[in-house]
Write a protein that holds these residues in place. Structure first.
Motif, short mmCIF file in Angstrom:
data_model
loop_
_atom_site.label_atom_id
_atom_site.label_comp_id
_atom_site.label_asym_id
_atom_site.label_seq_id
_atom_site.Cartn_x
_atom_site.Cartn_y
_atom_site.Cartn_z
N LYS A 231 -12.32 10.46 -1.47
CA LYS A 231 -12.96 11.76 -1.70
C LYS A 231 -14.48 11.63 -1.70
N HIS A 232 -14.99 10.51 -2.20
CA HIS A 232 -16.43 10.28 -2.22
C HIS A 232 -16.97 10.22 -0.79
N PHE B 163 -7.36 12.82 9.77
CA PHE B 163 -6.65 13.97 10.35
C PHE B 163 -6.01 13.62 11.70
N GLU B 164 -6.76 12.89 12.55
CA GLU B 164 -6.25 12.52 13.87
C GLU B 164 -5.32 11.32 13.83
N GLY B 165 -5.34 10.58 12.74
CA GLY B 165 -4.65 9.30 12.69
C GLY B 165 -3.14 9.39 12.79
N ILE B 166 -2.58 8.37 13.41
CA ILE B 166 -1.12 8.20 13.50
C ILE B 166 -0.64 7.50 12.24
N ILE B 167 0.36 8.04 11.60
CA ILE B 167 0.84 7.47 10.35
C ILE B 167 1.57 6.15 10.60
N LEU B 168 1.11 5.12 9.91
CA LEU B 168 1.72 3.80 9.99
C LEU B 168 2.67 3.56 8.81
N LYS B 169 2.29 4.12 7.68
CA LYS B 169 3.11 3.99 6.47
C LYS B 169 2.79 5.17 5.56
N ILE C 21 0.20 10.84 2.47
CA ILE C 21 -0.64 11.06 3.65
C ILE C 21 -0.76 12.54 4.00
N HIS C 22 0.31 13.28 3.90
CA HIS C 22 0.28 14.69 4.30
C HIS C 22 -0.80 15.45 3.54
N SER C 23 -0.86 15.29 2.23
CA SER C 23 -1.85 16.04 1.44
C SER C 23 -3.28 15.61 1.76
N ILE C 24 -3.48 14.32 2.06
CA ILE C 24 -4.82 13.84 2.40
C ILE C 24 -5.22 14.38 3.77
N LYS C 25 -4.27 14.41 4.70
CA LYS C 25 -4.55 15.00 6.01
C LYS C 25 -4.92 16.49 5.86
N GLU C 26 -4.25 17.20 4.96
CA GLU C 26 -4.57 18.60 4.74
C GLU C 26 -5.98 18.77 4.18
N GLU C 27 -6.37 17.87 3.27
CA GLU C 27 -7.75 17.90 2.76
C GLU C 27 -8.75 17.72 3.90
N ALA C 28 -8.47 16.75 4.76
CA ALA C 28 -9.37 16.47 5.88
C ALA C 28 -9.45 17.67 6.82
N CYS D 103 0.84 -1.20 0.00
CA CYS D 103 0.00 0.00 0.00
C CYS D 103 0.87 1.25 0.00
N GLN D 104 0.26 2.38 -0.39
CA GLN D 104 1.00 3.64 -0.43
C GLN D 104 0.95 4.41 0.89
N GLY D 105 0.00 4.04 1.76
CA GLY D 105 -0.09 4.74 3.03
C GLY D 105 -1.13 4.11 3.94
N ALA D 106 -1.00 4.36 5.25
CA ALA D 106 -1.97 3.85 6.22
C ALA D 106 -1.87 4.67 7.49
N VAL D 107 -3.02 4.83 8.17
CA VAL D 107 -3.04 5.53 9.46
C VAL D 107 -3.86 4.73 10.46
N LEU D 108 -3.47 4.84 11.72
CA LEU D 108 -4.22 4.27 12.83
C LEU D 108 -5.05 5.38 13.45
N ALA D 109 -6.35 5.16 13.59
CA ALA D 109 -7.25 6.20 14.08
C ALA D 109 -8.13 5.65 15.20
N GLY D 110 -9.10 6.45 15.62
CA GLY D 110 -10.08 5.99 16.59
C GLY D 110 -9.72 6.31 18.03
#
Length: 248
Positions: free
Chosen positions: A79-80, A98-104, A109-116, A24-31
């Motif tokens: 995005k949907h 946005f709150e998620g800890i980056i796993l990979k 991830i940075h740009s997606i977090k900025e969108e969020a 995968c290109q990226g992953a975050v742990l959230a919740g």
């Protein structure tokens, strides 16, 4: 059953991503475990971005001693869900990312977090006067049912519906995100802790004693600045019935 000798959340999440989504290109742990609100029944919420997929999916499983919910997207499908969450004013996906800890992260991830973050900071779409009028009517209608009901079993569920409507009305008329389940209280606290205490006290008093007065007062208080109770003259659609009985 979930193994009680579980790994810590971050270690388990990293192992999960390496096992199931090594490319995968990226992953975050959230919740809740990320927010420091985890309990004995908390699971791991993991958002994965894998551009080899044609569509998104969600799956629940148990591994590494944890119940795990994984939300899998390619680099556009999320995005949907951003759009859907925005429309219902419950930004679940935005918060997770946005709150998620980056796993990979392979640089996405940075740009997606900025969108969020941009969506979260913007807040939900403002209610129009017509929507506020409609919501006042719904609150009035449910409140009248609550006041007039003398069947305890029915009353409980009318009260539940009224609580949902009140929380939604207060937050949306103030340009705030709403919640569901435990997020109702969390969303209210983020807006106004004093009002949240009054809200909880009113419904807690009703559920414990059957006393309705605090719920009634709270309901009337939140709609009063917008015109108060609404019944007579309300209509949905293009037509209506005038006081003389003719269709207008």
């Amino acid at each position: 059953m979930v193994d009680m000798n579980k790994l810590n959340p971050s270690d388990a999440a990293h192992k999960f991503v390496n096992k199931y989504f090594p490319n995968c290109q990226g992953a975050v742990l959230a919740g809740s475990v990320v927010r420091g609100e985890g309990t004995n029944t908390s699971d791991l919420d993991i958002v994965v971005f894998d551009n080899s997929l044609n569509s998104s999916y969600r799956e629940s499983l148990i591994d590494f001693g944890w119940a795990i919910e994984v939300f899998v997207h390619n680099l556009t499908s999320y995005k949907h869900f951003f759009e859907l969450d925005y429309k219902v004013a419950r930004p679940s996906m935005q918060r997770m990312i946005f709150e998620g800890i980056i796993l990979k992260d392979e640089g996405i991830i940075h740009s997606i977090k900025e969108e969020a973050k941009e969506i979260l900071d913007k807040g939900p779409e403002r209610w129009t006067e017509e929507i506020i009028k409609t919501k006042r009517y719904f609150i009035t209608d449910v409140l009248d049912d609550f006041i007039g009901c003398n069947n305890r079993a029915e009353e409980i569920f009318i009260a539940n519906a009224l609580a949902e409507l009140i929380h939604e009305f207060v937050l949306r008329t103030n340009g705030r995100w709403i919640g569901s389940s435990k997020w109702i209280i969390r969303a209210l606290k983020q807006y106004d802790e004093k009002f949240t205490d009054e809200f909880v006290d009113a419904f807690d008093t009703y559920y414990k004693t059957g006393g309705k007065s605090k719920v009634i007062q709270l309901s009337e208080m939140i709609i009063e600045p917008y015109g108060g109770r609404l019944f007579e003259g309300f209509s949905i659609g293009n037509g209506g019935i005038s006081k003389k009985g003719s269709v207008i």
